[in-house]
Design a protein around this motif. Structure first.
Motif, PDB file in Angstrom:
ATOM      1  N   ASN A   1      -5.947  -0.048  -4.552  1.00 56.44           N
ATOM      2  CA  ASN A   1      -4.550  -0.184  -3.731  1.00 56.44           C
ATOM      3  C   ASN A   1      -4.009  -1.544  -3.926  1.00 56.44           C
ATOM      4  OD1 ASN A   1      -5.706  -2.234  -1.979  1.00 56.44           O
ATOM      5  ND2 ASN A   1      -6.670  -0.461  -0.818  1.00 56.44           N
ATOM      6  N   GLU A   2      -2.632  -1.549  -3.726  1.00 56.30           N
ATOM      7  CA  GLU A   2      -2.036  -2.852  -3.969  1.00 56.30           C
ATOM      8  C   GLU A   2      -2.588  -4.051  -3.406  1.00 56.30           C
ATOM      9  OE1 GLU A   2      -0.138   0.238  -3.544  1.00 56.30           O
ATOM     10  OE2 GLU A   2       1.276  -0.012  -5.295  1.00 56.30           O
ATOM     11  N   LEU A   3      -3.217  -3.857  -2.418  1.00 58.91           N
ATOM     12  CA  LEU A   3      -3.920  -5.022  -1.730  1.00 58.91           C
ATOM     13  C   LEU A   3      -4.998  -5.645  -2.651  1.00 58.91           C
ATOM     14  CD1 LEU A   3      -3.374  -5.662   1.527  1.00 58.91           C
ATOM     15  CD2 LEU A   3      -5.912  -4.647   1.510  1.00 58.91           C
TER      16      LEU A   3
ATOM     17  N   TYR B   1      -2.091   2.962   6.272  1.00 60.52           N
ATOM     18  CA  TYR B   1      -2.967   3.563   5.638  1.00 60.52           C
ATOM     19  C   TYR B   1      -4.220   2.156   5.277  1.00 60.52           C
ATOM     20  CZ  TYR B   1      -6.451   4.999   2.601  1.00 60.52           C
ATOM     21  OH  TYR B   1      -7.736   5.526   1.845  1.00 60.52           O
ATOM     22  N   ALA B   2      -3.330   1.007   5.064  1.00 60.46           N
ATOM     23  CA  ALA B   2      -4.046  -0.279   4.543  1.00 60.46           C
ATOM     24  C   ALA B   2      -4.861  -0.678   5.569  1.00 60.46           C
ATOM     25  CB  ALA B   2      -2.942  -1.114   3.965  1.00 60.46           C
ATOM     26  N   ARG B   3      -4.179  -0.595   6.780  1.00 65.70           N
ATOM     27  CA  ARG B   3      -5.076  -1.242   8.009  1.00 65.70           C
ATOM     28  C   ARG B   3      -6.005  -0.317   8.366  1.00 65.70           C
ATOM     29  NH1 ARG B   3      -0.914  -0.521  12.603  1.00 65.70           N
ATOM     30  NH2 ARG B   3      -2.521  -1.200  13.853  1.00 65.70           N
ATOM     31  N   ILE B   4      -6.202   1.109   7.990  1.00 64.62           N
ATOM     32  CA  ILE B   4      -7.214   1.877   8.413  1.00 64.62           C
ATOM     33  C   ILE B   4      -8.243   1.593   7.482  1.00 64.62           C
ATOM     34  CG2 ILE B   4      -8.053   4.335   8.135  1.00 64.62           C
ATOM     35  CD1 ILE B   4      -4.969   5.312   8.861  1.00 64.62           C
ATOM     36  N   TRP B   5      -7.903   1.365   6.275  1.00 65.53           N
ATOM     37  CA  TRP B   5      -8.863   1.092   4.979  1.00 65.53           C
ATOM     38  C   TRP B   5      -9.486  -0.256   5.433  1.00 65.53           C
ATOM     39  CZ3 TRP B   5      -9.225  -2.499   0.894  1.00 65.53           C
ATOM     40  CH2 TRP B   5      -9.969  -2.388   0.087  1.00 65.53           C
ATOM     41  N   LEU B   6      -8.990  -1.186   5.979  1.00 69.80           N
ATOM     42  CA  LEU B   6      -9.429  -2.651   6.305  1.00 69.80           C
ATOM     43  C   LEU B   6     -10.216  -2.480   7.531  1.00 69.80           C
ATOM     44  CD1 LEU B   6      -6.388  -5.223   5.455  1.00 69.80           C
ATOM     45  CD2 LEU B   6      -8.547  -5.148   4.482  1.00 69.80           C
TER      46      LEU B   6
ATOM     47  N   THR C   1      -4.554  10.049  -0.166  1.00 69.35           N
ATOM     48  CA  THR C   1      -3.929   9.337   0.939  1.00 69.35           C
ATOM     49  C   THR C   1      -2.972   8.481   0.631  1.00 69.35           C
ATOM     50  OG1 THR C   1      -5.946   8.134   0.758  1.00 69.35           O
ATOM     51  CG2 THR C   1      -6.008   9.630   2.647  1.00 69.35           C
ATOM     52  N   PRO C   2      -1.942   7.964   1.322  1.00 72.58           N
ATOM     53  CA  PRO C   2      -0.918   7.157   0.791  1.00 72.58           C
ATOM     54  C   PRO C   2      -1.455   5.533   0.614  1.00 72.58           C
ATOM     55  CG  PRO C   2      -0.496   7.497   3.007  1.00 72.58           C
ATOM     56  CD  PRO C   2      -1.859   8.495   2.713  1.00 72.58           C
ATOM     57  N   SER C   3      -2.530   5.356  -0.435  1.00 72.48           N
ATOM     58  CA  SER C   3      -2.914   4.168  -0.546  1.00 72.48           C
ATOM     59  C   SER C   3      -2.092   3.326  -1.597  1.00 72.48           C
ATOM     60  CB  SER C   3      -4.398   4.366  -1.168  1.00 72.48           C
ATOM     61  OG  SER C   3      -4.275   5.205  -2.375  1.00 72.48           O
ATOM     62  N   SER C   4      -1.158   3.797  -2.073  1.00 73.49           N
ATOM     63  CA  SER C   4      -0.114   2.845  -2.854  1.00 73.49           C
ATOM     64  C   SER C   4       1.253   3.262  -2.623  1.00 73.49           C
ATOM     65  CB  SER C   4      -0.296   3.066  -4.184  1.00 73.49           C
ATOM     66  OG  SER C   4      -0.354   4.658  -4.582  1.00 73.49           O
ATOM     67  N   PHE C   5       2.161   2.361  -3.100  1.00 70.98           N
ATOM     68  CA  PHE C   5       3.717   2.802  -2.917  1.00 70.98           C
ATOM     69  C   PHE C   5       3.870   3.924  -3.445  1.00 70.98           C
ATOM     70  CE2 PHE C   5       3.580  -1.838  -2.685  1.00 70.98           C
ATOM     71  CZ  PHE C   5       3.902  -1.940  -1.107  1.00 70.98           C
ATOM     72  N   TYR C   6       3.366   4.122  -4.754  1.00 76.16           N
ATOM     73  CA  TYR C   6       3.632   5.298  -5.472  1.00 76.16           C
ATOM     74  C   TYR C   6       3.278   6.544  -4.775  1.00 76.16           C
ATOM     75  CZ  TYR C   6       3.148   9.010  -9.350  1.00 76.16           C
ATOM     76  OH  TYR C   6       3.344  10.262  -9.926  1.00 76.16           O
ATOM     77  N   ILE C   7       2.134   6.686  -4.104  1.00 71.74           N
ATOM     78  CA  ILE C   7       1.772   7.798  -3.397  1.00 71.74           C
ATOM     79  C   ILE C   7       2.450   7.923  -2.259  1.00 71.74           C
ATOM     80  CG2 ILE C   7      -0.266   9.163  -2.472  1.00 71.74           C
ATOM     81  CD1 ILE C   7      -2.079   7.726  -4.480  1.00 71.74           C
ATOM     82  N   ASN C   8       2.788   6.744  -1.555  1.00 69.53           N
ATOM     83  CA  ASN C   8       3.464   6.975  -0.308  1.00 69.53           C
ATOM     84  C   ASN C   8       5.032   7.636  -0.437  1.00 69.53           C
ATOM     85  OD1 ASN C   8       3.919   5.840   2.429  1.00 69.53           O
ATOM     86  ND2 ASN C   8       5.693   5.050   1.477  1.00 69.53           N
ATOM     87  N   ARG C   9       5.542   7.638  -1.767  1.00 67.88           N
ATOM     88  CA  ARG C   9       6.726   8.099  -2.002  1.00 67.88           C
ATOM     89  C   ARG C   9       6.739   9.744  -1.758  1.00 67.88           C
ATOM     90  NH1 ARG C   9       6.794   9.503  -7.682  1.00 67.88           N
ATOM     91  NH2 ARG C   9       9.183   9.216  -8.083  1.00 67.88           N
ATOM     92  N   LEU C  10       5.564  10.388  -1.738  1.00 64.44           N
ATOM     93  CA  LEU C  10       5.127  11.712  -1.631  1.00 64.44           C
ATOM     94  C   LEU C  10       5.195  11.972  -0.320  1.00 64.44           C
ATOM     95  CD1 LEU C  10       3.209  12.415  -4.695  1.00 64.44           C
ATOM     96  CD2 LEU C  10       5.824  12.429  -4.513  1.00 64.44           C
ATOM     97  N   TYR C  11       5.131  11.195   0.426  1.00 61.47           N
ATOM     98  CA  TYR C  11       5.131  11.250   2.012  1.00 61.47           C
ATOM     99  C   TYR C  11       6.315  10.787   2.836  1.00 61.47           C
ATOM    100  CZ  TYR C  11      -0.108  12.118   1.734  1.00 61.47           C
ATOM    101  OH  TYR C  11      -1.227  12.516   1.368  1.00 61.47           O
ATOM    102  N   THR C  12       7.250  10.840   2.126  1.00 60.68           N
ATOM    103  CA  THR C  12       8.667  10.245   2.852  1.00 60.68           C
ATOM    104  C   THR C  12       9.546  11.063   3.305  1.00 60.68           C
ATOM    105  OG1 THR C  12       9.649   9.672   0.651  1.00 60.68           O
ATOM    106  CG2 THR C  12       8.064   8.083   1.582  1.00 60.68           C
ATOM    107  N   THR C  13      10.455  10.664   3.917  1.00 56.94           N
ATOM    108  CA  THR C  13      11.708  11.453   4.540  1.00 56.94           C
ATOM    109  C   THR C  13      12.562  11.796   3.135  1.00 56.94           C
ATOM    110  OG1 THR C  13      13.523  11.739   5.810  1.00 56.94           O
ATOM    111  CG2 THR C  13      12.988   9.447   5.272  1.00 56.94           C
ATOM    112  N   GLU C  14      12.765  10.892   2.403  1.00 54.29           N
ATOM    113  CA  GLU C  14      13.298  11.357   1.068  1.00 54.29           C
ATOM    114  C   GLU C  14      12.913  12.414   0.309  1.00 54.29           C
ATOM    115  OE1 GLU C  14      12.274   8.233   2.061  1.00 54.29           O
ATOM    116  OE2 GLU C  14      14.044   6.854   1.703  1.00 54.29           O
ATOM    117  N   PHE C  15      11.445  12.465   0.195  1.00 52.32           N
ATOM    118  CA  PHE C  15      10.802  13.524  -0.481  1.00 52.32           C
ATOM    119  C   PHE C  15      11.152  14.774   0.137  1.00 52.32           C
ATOM    120  CE2 PHE C  15       6.780  15.777  -2.017  1.00 52.32           C
ATOM    121  CZ  PHE C  15       7.300  15.999  -3.415  1.00 52.32           C
ATOM    122  N   PHE C  16      10.813  14.878   1.471  1.00 51.40           N
ATOM    123  CA  PHE C  16      10.614  16.216   2.354  1.00 51.40           C
ATOM    124  C   PHE C  16      12.299  16.706   2.115  1.00 51.40           C
ATOM    125  CE2 PHE C  16       7.137  14.023   4.878  1.00 51.40           C
ATOM    126  CZ  PHE C  16       6.312  14.354   4.000  1.00 51.40           C
ATOM    127  N   SER C  17      12.905  15.557   2.320  1.00 47.44           N
ATOM    128  CA  SER C  17      14.638  16.339   2.149  1.00 47.44           C
ATOM    129  C   SER C  17      14.543  17.008   0.769  1.00 47.44           C
ATOM    130  CB  SER C  17      15.495  15.229   2.327  1.00 47.44           C
ATOM    131  OG  SER C  17      15.540  14.431   1.189  1.00 47.44           O
TER     132      SER C  17
END
Lengths: 389, 973
Positions: free
Chosen positions: B32-34, B484-489, B349-365
């Motif tokens: 992950n980006e962290l 997700y980063a907080r969950i992971w940490l 899981t949205p563990s990076s910005f790249y994957i996160n973009r597939l869980y966003t309002t923009e993608f759902f729209s």
């Protein structure tokens, strides 16, 4: 002159910097943080209730080495707990020479599950069970499925105010015949489980411990008076595994199993078959032989499929072949009741009569589809070990 | 030329090693980006610290030895370490950080130490040696970026890539020794080493063996180094598994989870004809899905390599009903014409910005137009249904809200995961009652089991776990990634991680502070530019990933564009007639401008889904190039202003550059971006550059004011009056003043003003200089020091807030009754902070009034253009000199008597007195407007008429200044 200038500069810096900081802090606080605070939950609410759930622990001794320190003797870890500190289980805190459990009544989970999901196949099959848990655990399994609960302090995950009386009342409302102390190890909330189990026992409700069995003998014998069934997680038959993975030892777990059996508590064993760590067939064979010799061939053993979780994400799930081999090995070692769980397989699902070899209880996943038991006996007349009513 | 060649090589091999090692860490140690940000930061930190060790003398052979052998051996060592100690466990961030520090130390030390030495070696090129070495180092890095992303990453294994750098250095070292007497034995030994490296690195078996160490007791069926990382397909007995970056992606045995995934969703509709499955394909899942007879599935995987592997593992009996696509989901949806009954997102899981973009309002729209009338979008999130932690609740809430923004009906279902379903049609939580469950008879999901798990209580608990005020997960505010980063940490002991994080951050800051003592203003400017440029570049890289999907080649090219900019900025001389100071200032201003514009540019690009990805690549590359060029341009200017020893100066600048970039890498990817989002991040960089400009501005030599030309003076006056007139006109008109009102009451505007004030305070504390006598200071005031742009920044920023009450105040006297005003405007909101701040800043030579206040700037422009005087030699003039103190006293009295918000105190006053000043509405008041015009006219004849006549803050500050003057006289007397 230079000193004077230095002083003046310092005072000026202090005035400007200090003044600017104070005003800045006020501005940020009033203009920005008010919005941010509104967007987050107040974490102090849980902390404020900490005192309410504290009770003096049952098993501890004074520790001579520190003022206010105590030695916890509930489990084989035997933590020396300094004043204000907690033991490995994260639930027991020393305070002025006494040990307190912080997990009395602050359950984080209270749901009804099918009893087959525990898994218990020889204890009131087809019934539901009320499952309660608090935060904390005395082991550190990197593959724990419930790590959010077990690896937390009870006050960090507290959700309900559920003293023993309310647990009993809840079980009445839910119309369940038994209560399970599960998800995290009930040892972490021993006093809470003890009092609840005693009350439930008094009122005819059965009690089930779902545990790793890492207890000292005295507290184990004490609570066993109220316990009807125990599901022991025998993680491996290797002391090395216990030392390296959950950071415990094997012998106390084996002692727990023997003690429980000797006290007449119904015991079922589960072995999570982790690829490369606890899937060695020779070790499984030795384990099964020990079970046959120490606690009898009618002790059910479940081989459960591992699935990556928590910190153990880099292993594959256990293959069906491994589980089938473990199942066959256990049967060959002389065990009568061997099951395979957490995977879609025809083998290892049903309870077979050791005498006539016919299925007496048939299951599909976590559901009992047929139960041919008659008063705890197979239609052929053979007694099937278990608690059936 | 030899120094430049070595700088080029150093740039090439260090960047190649960095790319390979980051990829290796990402693959083996939780990608992950962290973690990636931490490793990049360690790299830059170590290199930066090493570049300060310019006094050390190290044998060049030892350095060459490290550069040749260390990359290969460290990679092998990492793999053995992983297999030996951590193979089955995810490594916690602290261990990753420590491991990366230890692993990178020798190599980074060699690189960091070598750079200033090369500058010293190349000093035969006066005044350009730093920039020359910097340029060649950048050029080497550009070469590495291009080679790696276009050629090496796809065609060579990590060991082979690293061996290339080693072989080049080995050959060059060999060539340099060929001139010595002992040529033959040394040449032989170099040739032997060359052969050894070739055999070692280019043997496929060694690569496979070391990779396979992390997959014990499993047969490696396939190892692919794809764009997204390492894809490993293993087989253990009959079970086949696919791992991506050491994380299990799919396996082929049916479990409870597989059944839930299929039947919770497909059973909702009686007829499911067409389905889109995004990622997560496996035999087990297809077994369950294809139990639904009419179903045809389009399977979409964004990584072509992964898609090929999945396709190869799928049983032939399913393939007739499957169509495979290997394309980024955004691109696929933008051109696909199909309508689906079900769209299932089986994503990691949205563990990076790249994957996160597939869980966003923009993608759902984007999914919405591809659904049939009552089609369903479904996804799952890993969660323990017996207890949802606050982090998991926040994660689910932000994604749930993103779904709810696009779909009418939303449903949360408990199971081994939490399932989120969204549709315009009806959704049924009673899965046990659905006909498909009875008809298909899943193994685990029997009606009895479902009724015991999906209870009303559990459903209600899930709903109640949703946070009402949770922010919506969006592309450029990736809150789900942060949660997700907080969950992971939360799985790891965080205290130690934070201690180390703080220690590293503190270390970098201390090192920066130490460097700042050498030349505070320049160092500050240089480090903030490096920090901001790297930060903006990262923002651009992440934005590109969000907009166009993940492509290693593209990212390499974009990073190459940044480095190309660095090369050009440091290599080509800017117009020599421009002073170095103005060059530094210009660079600061450009970074400021870019950081201000970036959110708008990204927003515009994010709305242009039809825009070809090549254009996006081009735009982002151009921006990256500009950032690199600006940074290098400023570094070059700074290096030329330093008159110290060349090696020391180079060491100073390299260290500043690397350390600030380390801070950037650490804080941006790990904290700032997920925590405050892209836009706020850009504004943080913007604020930093404002601060840096402020420091430059206020640190101008006091005895060297530059006189502006008459033409520029009139231009300044015209500009300030035009802005005032425009704002005034907008405020006077009832149809437009609402827009200005809305703008000035926007929290972002307030935040911006607060940031400007903080910048001014910090800059004043940094540049405070008491060595200049007060008299000299006073006689030098007011002055212009050439950094006019900064004054105009404050002018434009603060003017709307300051003049709003002049046109739209509900009291007859503006500015005076804000504390009891029932309709607070922007000035009323900010007055409790702005006025004390201005007074605090005025403690230092009245700098707010003379340098920053927009009204002061306007009056100063008038004074300069018309050459108006301070004094009017008349009785009236003397009376006017006394007026500000009357105004000040009146202000204090009114403030104290009509105490803020205390209605009782207000009511106790004579109502006629209070009501006289209360206008009742915020309509423009003729008297006030006329007064403003008159003041502007007076300003043509009397210097700073408003400041000296009416401004209470100015009067108070003037008093303080006079007191300082008296004390100064007394001390001298």
């Amino acid at each position: 002159m230079s000193t004077d200038l230095g002083k003046r500069k310092f005072i000026k810096q202090l005035l400007i910097g200090g003044g600017g900081t104070v005003i800045g802090a006020a501005a940020v606080k009033n203009l920005l943080l008010s919005e941010l605070n509104a967007a987050h939950n107040d974490p102090s609410a849980a902390a404020a209730e900490l005192g309410k759930f504290a009770r003096e622990a049952k098993y501890y001794e004074p520790n001579k080495h520190g003022i206010g320190a105590v030695k916890c003797v509930l489990c084989p870890h035997g933590c020396d707990v300094d004043d204000g500190e907690r033991g490995r289980c994260r639930t027991r805190q020393a305070h002025h020479g006494r040990l307190y459990t912080m997990a009395y009544g602050n359950a984080c989970s209270a749901y009804v599950d099918p009893i087959e999901k525990k898994p218990l196949n020889h204890f009131l099959p087809g019934t539901n069970i009320l499952s309660i848990a608090t935060g904390g655990c005395n082991l550190r399994c990197p593959n724990c499925q419930n790590w959010e609960i077990s690896q937390s302090r009870p006050e960090d995950v507290a959700r309900y105010d559920l003293p023993p009386q309310k647990v009993i009342a809840l079980s009445r409302v839910k119309q369940v015949p038994s209560i399970a102390y599960t998800y995290s190890d009930p040892l972490a909330y021993y006093e809470y489980a003890y009092d609840t189990a005693a009350l439930a026992h008094e009122q005819g409700i059965k009690n089930v411990l779902v545990t790793a069995g890492y207890y000292n003998q005295e507290p184990l014998r004490d609570i066993s008076r109220y316990i009807d069934a125990v599901h022991v997680d025998l993680k491996s038959f290797s002391d090395y595994f216990y030392k390296e993975v959950p950071h415990a030892r094997l012998k106390p777990v084996l002692d727990t199993i023997v003690t429980l059996k000797s006290l007449g508590v119904w015991v079922e064993l589960i072995h999570l078959t982790i690829p490369t760590l606890s899937d060695d067939l020779k070790e499984i064979k030795d384990m099964c032989k020990w079970v046959v010799n120490a606690v009898g061939d009618d002790t059910p053993v479940h081989f459960s499929r591992f699935h990556p979780a928590h910190k153990m994400l880099q292993l594959p799930p256990t293959s069906a072949d491994t589980l089938v081999n473990a199942h066959d090995t256990a049967l060959a070692a002389g065990l009568h009741y061997v099951y395979i769980g957490n995977i879609l397989l025809d083998k290892g699902q049903h309870t077979y009569c050791p005498s006539c070899k016919q299925p007496v209880i048939e299951r599909r996943g976590y559901t009992v589809t047929a139960n041919r038991l008659q008063g705890g006996h197979c239609p052929c007349g053979n007694k099937i070990a278990g608690v059936w009513q | 030329m030899q120094a430049q060649l070595f700088a080029f090589l150093l740039g090439f091999i260090s960047l190649t090693y960095q790319l390979v090692i980051v990829r290796e860490f990402a693959s083996f140690y939780a990608s992950n980006e962290l973690i990636i940000g931490s490793i990049m930061a360690c790299w830059l930190l170590l290199t930066g610290i090493a570049s300060t060790c310019n006094k050390l003398r190290i044998n060049p052979l030892a350095l060459a030895f490290i550069l040749i052998f260390y990359p290969l051996s460290s990679l092998i060592a990492l793999r053995f370490l992983h297999a030996g100690f951590f193979a089955v466990l995810t490594i916690d961030p602290l261990t990753s950080l420590l491991l990366s520090l230890i692993t990178l130390l020798p190599f980074c030390f060699a690189v960091g130490y070598s750079l200033p030495q090369l500058v010293n070696a190349g000093k035969q090129f006066p005044n350009s040696s730093f920039s020359s070495i910097y340029a060649w180092d950048s050029l080497g890095s550009v070469g590495a970026c291009i080679c790696y992303s276009l050629l090496l990453a796809d065609w060579f294994s990590p060991l082979q890539i690293l061996s290339l750098g080693s072989i080049i250095i080995l050959l060059l070292s060999g060539a340099s020794f060929s001139k010595s007497a002992a040529y033959t034995p040394k040449a032989l030994s170099y040739f032997t080493l060359f052969i050894f490296i070739i055999i070692f690195a280019w043997s496929r078996n060694i690569e496979l063996f070391t990779t396979g160490l992390s997959y014990p007791q499993q047969d490696l069926q396939n190892v692919t180094f794809s764009q997204h990382g390492y894809i490993v397909q293993t087989k253990q007995q009959s079970t086949s598994s696919v791992f991506v970056n050491s994380q299990l992606l799919s396996t082929d045995s049916v479990s409870l989870e597989t059944e839930e995934q299929a039947h919770y969703i497909l059973a909702q509709r009686e007829q499911v004809k067409r389905m889109l499955l995004v990622s997560g394909g496996s035999n087990s899942l297809f077994t369950e899905l294809l139990k639904y007879p009419l179903l045809k599935i389009d399977y979409l995987e964004s990584d072509p390599d992964l898609a090929a592997i999945i396709q190869a593992t799928i049983s032939d009996k399913y393939k007739s009903r499957l169509t495979f696509y290997a394309e980024d989901p955004y691109k696929f949806l933008s051109h696909a014409t199909e309508q689906y009954d079900i769209i299932m997102l089986a994503l990691p899981t949205p563990s990076s910005f790249y994957i996160n973009r597939l869980y966003t309002t923009e993608f759902f729209s984007m999914l919405y137009p591809h659904l049939s009338a009552d089609g369903i979008v479904a996804l799952r999130l890993s969660a323990n249904i017996n207890y949802l932690t606050p982090e998991v609740s926040a994660l689910i809430s932000s994604i749930y809200k993103a779904l709810a923004e696009n779909f009418k009906n939303n449903l949360l279902l408990p199971g081994s995961h939490v399932y989120l379903l969204a549709s315009q049609g009806r959704l049924n939580p009673d899965i046990a009652a659905l006909p498909a469950i009875s008809a298909l008879k899943p193994f685990f999901l029997t009606p009895d089991y479902l009724r015991s798990i999906i209870t009303l209580e559990r459903l209600a608990d899930l709903q109640s776990a949703l946070l009402q005020n949770a922010p919506v997960n969006s592309n450029f505010s990736p809150v789900a990634y942060w949660h997700y980063a907080r969950i992971w940490l939360s799985q790891f002991s965080q205290s130690a991680w934070w201690y180390l994080f703080c220690a590293l951050l503190g270390g970098a800051l201390l090192a920066l502070a130490k460097l700042h003592t050498k030349s505070t203003v320049l160092a500050f400017s240089c480090s903030t530019t490096s920090f901001a440029c790297l930060g903006l570049s990262l923002l651009l890289l992440f934005s590109y990933q969000i907009l166009s999907g993940h492509s290693f080649a593209d990212l390499g090219l974009l990073f190459g564009a940044y480095l190309s900019g660095s090369f050009c900025g440091s290599y080509f001389q800017i117009n020599a007639t421009v002073t170095k100071r103005k060059q530094i200032l210009g660079a600061d201003a450009l970074v400021l401008l870019l950081s201000l514009l970036l959110p708008t540019i990204i927003f515009a690009l994010s709305r242009s889904y039809q825009l070809s990805s090549y254009y996006i690549l081009l735009i982002v590359a151009a921006l990256n190039f500009s950032l690199g060029a600006i940074q290098a341009w400023q570094l070059r200017a700074i290096s030329q202003t330093l008159s110290t020893d060349l090696r020391e100066a180079a060491s100073f600048i390299f260290a500043l550059d690397f350390l600030a970039a380390a801070l950037g890498a650490f804080s941006i990817s790990a904290l700032l971006l997920p925590l405050i989002g892209f836009k706020a991040c850009a504004y943080v960089f913007c604020s930093l550059k404002v601060l840096s400009l402020c420091v430059l501005y206020l640190s101008a030599p006091i005895n060297s004011p530059t006189e502006a030309s008459p033409k520029r003076k009139w231009l300044g006056l015209a500009f300030s009056l035009a802005v005032l007139a425009l704002l005034g006109a907008l405020l006077l008109s009832d149809s437009t003043y609402q827009y200005i009102n809305a703008f000035t009451l926007n929290p972002n505007y307030h935040l911006w003003l607060i940031a400007l004030m903080i910048a001014a305070i910090v800059a004043i504390v940094i540049t405070l200089d008491s060595s200049v006598e007060l008299e000299a200071q006073l006689t030098a005031l007011p002055r212009s020091n050439g950094l006019v742009i900064f004054r105009w920044l404050y002018f434009l920023s603060f003017l709307p807030a300051l003049i709003y009450p002049l046109f739209r105040c509900v009291f007859k006297i503006p500015f005076l009754f804000c504390h009891v005003c029932p309709q607070r405007c922007v000035f009323g909101h900010l007055r409790p902070y702005l006025i004390p701040w201005a007074l605090t800043i005025n403690l230092e030579r009245r700098k707010w009034c003379y340098n920053l206040c927009p009204l002061g700037t306007l009056q100063e422009c008038q004074a300069k253009a018309t050459k108006s005087q301070n004094y009017v030699h008349s009785v009236l003039g003397k009376f006017l000199d006394f007026l500000p103190y009357v105004i000040l006293a009146l202000t204090v009295v009114i403030y104290l008597v009509v105490w803020g918000g205390d209605k009782a105190a207000v009511n106790s006053l004579s109502s006629s007195w209070y009501e006289y000043f209360y206008a009742g509405s915020n309509d423009p008041q003729t008297l006030v407007i006329v007064s403003v015009i008159m003041l502007l006219i007076i300003g043509l004849f009397r210097r700073r008429s408003f400041c000296s006549l009416l401004c209470p803050a100015g009067a108070l500050s003037g008093l303080l200044l006079k007191m300082q003057r008296l004390m100064s006289h007394k001390r001298r007397g």
